[in-house]
Scaffold this motif. Structure first.
Motif, PDB file in Angstrom:
ATOM      1  N   SER A  62       0.799  -1.224   0.000  1.00  0.00           N
ATOM      2  CA  SER A  62       0.000   0.000   0.000  1.00  0.00           C
ATOM      3  C   SER A  62       0.838   1.283   0.000  1.00  0.00           C
ATOM      4  CB  SER A  62      -0.967  -0.005   1.185  1.00  0.00           C
ATOM      5  OG  SER A  62      -0.251   0.090   2.377  1.00  0.00           O
ATOM      6  N   ASP A  73       1.951  -0.086   6.991  1.00  0.00           N
ATOM      7  CA  ASP A  73       3.294  -0.626   7.183  1.00  0.00           C
ATOM      8  C   ASP A  73       4.127  -0.481   5.898  1.00  0.00           C
ATOM      9  OD1 ASP A  73       2.081  -2.441   5.519  1.00  0.00           O
ATOM     10  OD2 ASP A  73       2.812  -4.214   6.566  1.00  0.00           O
ATOM     11  N   ASP A  75       6.090  -2.442   3.204  1.00  0.00           N
ATOM     12  CA  ASP A  75       6.335  -3.775   2.647  1.00  0.00           C
ATOM     13  C   ASP A  75       7.525  -3.654   1.710  1.00  0.00           C
ATOM     14  OD1 ASP A  75       3.821  -5.045   3.717  1.00  0.00           O
ATOM     15  OD2 ASP A  75       2.950  -3.420   2.539  1.00  0.00           O
TER      16      ASP A  75
END
Ligand code: GTP
Ligand code: MG
Length: 342
Positions: A62, A73, A75
């Motif tokens: 995202s 978070d 990634d």
């Protein structure tokens, strides 16, 4: 005292629109949030390069797909210039990296998860207060990140709907795949599928464009065809429905809730954003699964396979309550934020 005034449609739509825009603006990362992520990635890149000089860290998920919330978070996929695929990697690369990361004062809550579907190292970067995980050669996830990013660019309402469904999943506690529900990636796919099928559609099936080109181009990554139509600026040339749907975000949100509570036949069909045709559970041999969501590139992967019957009912109930709250009680209670509504 609750208002007993009859609900006026237009007024209610305006209220729901306001909720949609509020959630969107509250959740959207600011330029400071974006810079914080970029600086953290640069810090990690420098730190990892000390151990592996030819390592590259790439952000996906995202943070890059257009549906990132303020505190989403990080990634991160780790690749090496000297290895073109993950198969060429020396054994123990991730565990060596874990040991190296443990020596860093700025990194806390380090957890190494070696036996997951995708092995990862979880971390918290203390100065930025950002959490994240590092995986090795997560190349298909990088491709689906680009696909989602392309969809999010088509129309601002796609982003608004994406933020809304993620917020909904969070508030209703139905967005944690590790606890038997669905991941936020699944909810975004469900939203995209709805936006492809509403009338007129808000977005096309990018993997099936241009319609007139036969056969469609192919791009193979890890044995999967990851081709999709990327030229969003020229979409109107290849897709006749472009900008034909002029519904407001609030109207689309209510239709989305209705679609999954009344229209979509989850007993027999699969949520599949890569196909203009309806996809049957039967043809995929997924008929024993309560809810099926096909990965756009890995077609034999049902992203809803971890969903239990009980959790599925719970999610549907949350959709039904949201629909009833948004279409009646929102006005009656005068609550104007999604959190307030729940
Ligand atoms: P938030 O972190 O909740 O904001 O959303 P996210 O989209 O980043 O979700 P998450 O961190 O759980 O996953 C990161 C990315 O990994 C997703 O955006 C997808 O690109 C990919 N991903 C997650 N789950 C799956 C999965 O089950 N299959 C595949 N192929 N990719 C996945
Ligand atoms: Mg994420």
């Amino acid at each position: 005292k609750l208002s007993v005034m009859p609900v006026i449609d237009q007024e209610l739509t305006r209220l729901i629109d306001k909720v949609c825009y509020d959630v969107y603006h509250e959740s959207m990362p600011s330029s400071i949030d974006v810079a914080r992520k970029r600086d953290t990635l640069n810090f990690l890149q420098r730190y990892v390069t000390v151990l592996f000089p030819d390592a590259t860290l790439t952000l996906f998920g995202s943070s890059m797909n257009g549906f990132g919330l303020k505190n989403s978070d990080m990634d991160i996929s780790l690749t090496f210039l000297s290895c073109s695929t993950g198969a060429e990697l020396p054994d123990g690369a991730l565990s060596s990296l874990f040991k190296h990361m443990k020596k860093c004062r700025d990194l806390k809550k380090l957890i190494y998860v070696p036996f997951a579907k995708v092995p990862i190292i979880k971390f918290l970067h203390v100065p930025s207060n950002l959490e994240g995980d590092i995986s090795l050669y997560n190349v298909l996830a990088q491709e689906n990140t680009k696909l989602l990013a392309a969809y999010s660019e088509i129309d601002e309402r796609v982003k608004i709907m994406g933020y809304l469904v993620k917020k909904f999943a969070k508030v209703c506690n139905v967005g944690d795949a590790s606890k038997g529900s669905l991941s936020s990636y699944c909810y975004i796919l469900m939203m995209l599928y709805f936006l492809q099928r509403c009338s007129p559609p808000v977005i096309p099936v990018l993997q099936a464009l241009p319609e007139s080109t036969e056969p469609l181009p192919r791009k193979i990554v890890e044995s999967c065809n990851v081709y999709f139509y990327e030229d969003i600026a020229s979409l109107s040339k290849v897709w006749p429905h472009h900008k034909k749907n002029v519904k407001s975000p609030g109207q689309l949100w209510i239709e989305f809730l209705r679609f999954y509570t009344e229209e979509f036949d989850s007993e027999n069909y699969v949520v599949s954003i890569r196909s203009t045709e309806l996809v049957l559970k039967l043809e995929k041999r997924w008929f024993t699964k309560v809810f099926a969501i096909e990965d756009p590139f890995v077609h034999d992967r049902n992203l809803g396979s971890g969903l239990t019957r009980k959790m599925n009912l719970y999610i549907i109930k949350a959709f039904r309550s949201a629909r009833s709250l948004f279409t009646s009680k929102l006005k009656a209670t005068g609550k104007q934020s999604l959190v307030g509504v729940y």
